[in-house]
Enzyme design. Structure first.
Site, PDB file in Angstrom:
ATOM      1  N   GLU A 131       5.046  -5.916 -10.090  1.00  0.00           N
ATOM      2  CA  GLU A 131       4.282  -7.415  -9.317  1.00  0.00           C
ATOM      3  C   GLU A 131       3.209  -7.736  -9.971  1.00  0.00           C
ATOM      4  OE1 GLU A 131       3.942  -8.227  -4.695  1.00  0.00           O
ATOM      5  OE2 GLU A 131       3.736  -6.065  -5.509  1.00  0.00           O
ATOM      6  N   ASP A 154       9.567  -3.716  -9.424  1.00  0.00           N
ATOM      7  CA  ASP A 154       8.374  -3.356  -8.457  1.00  0.00           C
ATOM      8  C   ASP A 154       8.430  -4.456  -7.440  1.00  0.00           C
ATOM      9  OD1 ASP A 154       6.130  -2.813  -7.168  1.00  0.00           O
ATOM     10  OD2 ASP A 154       4.664  -3.134  -8.854  1.00  0.00           O
ATOM     11  N   GLY A 186       0.714  -1.168  -0.021  1.00  0.00           N
ATOM     12  CA  GLY A 186      -0.055   0.062  -0.088  1.00  0.00           C
ATOM     13  C   GLY A 186       0.756   1.279  -0.142  1.00  0.00           C
ATOM     14  N   ARG A 229      -6.576   3.109  -2.594  1.00  0.00           N
ATOM     15  CA  ARG A 229      -6.300   2.747  -3.701  1.00  0.00           C
ATOM     16  C   ARG A 229      -7.594   1.669  -4.220  1.00  0.00           C
ATOM     17  NH1 ARG A 229      -0.976  -1.308  -3.477  1.00  0.00           N
ATOM     18  NH2 ARG A 229      -1.849  -3.077  -2.194  1.00  0.00           N
TER      19      ARG A 229
END
Length: 217
Positions: A31, A83, A10, A149
């Site tokens: 990812e 990532d 997050g 998100r």
């Protein structure tokens, strides 16, 4: 140059990875989230379903597979951003083992497989990342960013204990157990690279400064 972006769920790894990729003109290896068939099951299943279906173990195997593919490609070719990376996978598996969601036998199998993969990486042209960009922040910031998100499967209130256990040990793992590269720490309580351009520029300056120090060594 190979950069890895790590940190708690997050806190904005993908956004920072995108920022770095654009700045350095590099490919970004993301990812495996949106195309991950196990991740929603991991977050939404009951304890009984988890016990029966072994979703945490399957999820760690899925991530291990996809991250191994990514880091192999990244280490073959210069100038890439990851990532999250294979190096952090062990920490997530260990937390799930501590919580009893991954059995000791499953963790031992996972650990042996990861060790075998890491031995193979030593045979590649480039051996390790140049720098980890570690995103850290308060637990309140973690929860706020997860809510913001809005991935529905991440929002169940029962997941808060899982997030807290991950968060509580993350800094210690990075500082004491991550040895693949040097680390630059970015305080995500302070920076919002998505909403504030000045924050994005400051984060890029911190990374550039750290890379210059590494090159001088």
């Amino acid at each position: 140059m190979l950069l890895v972006v790590g940190g708690m769920i997050g806190l904005g790894k993908t956004s920072v990875a995108e920022l770095l990729g654009e700045h350095f003109g590099t490919e970004v290896f993301y990812e495996s989230v949106d195309n991950n068939p196990i991740l929603p099951l991991f977050y939404t299943s009951s304890e009984e379903e988890i016990e029966k279906k072994r979703y945490p173990f399957l999820l760690q195997l899925h991530f291990l597979d996809t991250r191994f593919r990514s880091i192999k490609s990244a280490l073959y070719h210069d100038n890439n951003v990851l990532d999250r990376s294979i190096y952090e996978d062990w920490y997530f598996a260990k937390v799930n083992n501590d919580l009893g969601r991954i059995s000791d036998l499953e963790f031992q199998m996972y650990d042996r497989l990861l060790d075998n993969m890491m031995q193979e990486l030593k045979e590649l042209p480039k051996k390790a990342p140049d720098l980890m960009i570690y995103l850290k922040g308060s637990f309140e910031t973690v929860l706020s960013r997860i809510m913001k998100r809005g991935r529905s499967y991440e929002l169940d209130a029962q997941l808060e204990a899982y997030y807290r256990q991950l968060w509580e040990g993350y800094d210690e793992w990075v500082m004491s157990h991550y040895h693949a590269s040097e680390v630059v720490v970015i305080d995500m309580d302070r920076y919002d690279v998505v909403s504030r351009r000045e924050d994005a520029l400051e984060v890029l300056a911190l990374v550039e400064s750290k890379l210059k120090m590494i090159r001088k060594k």
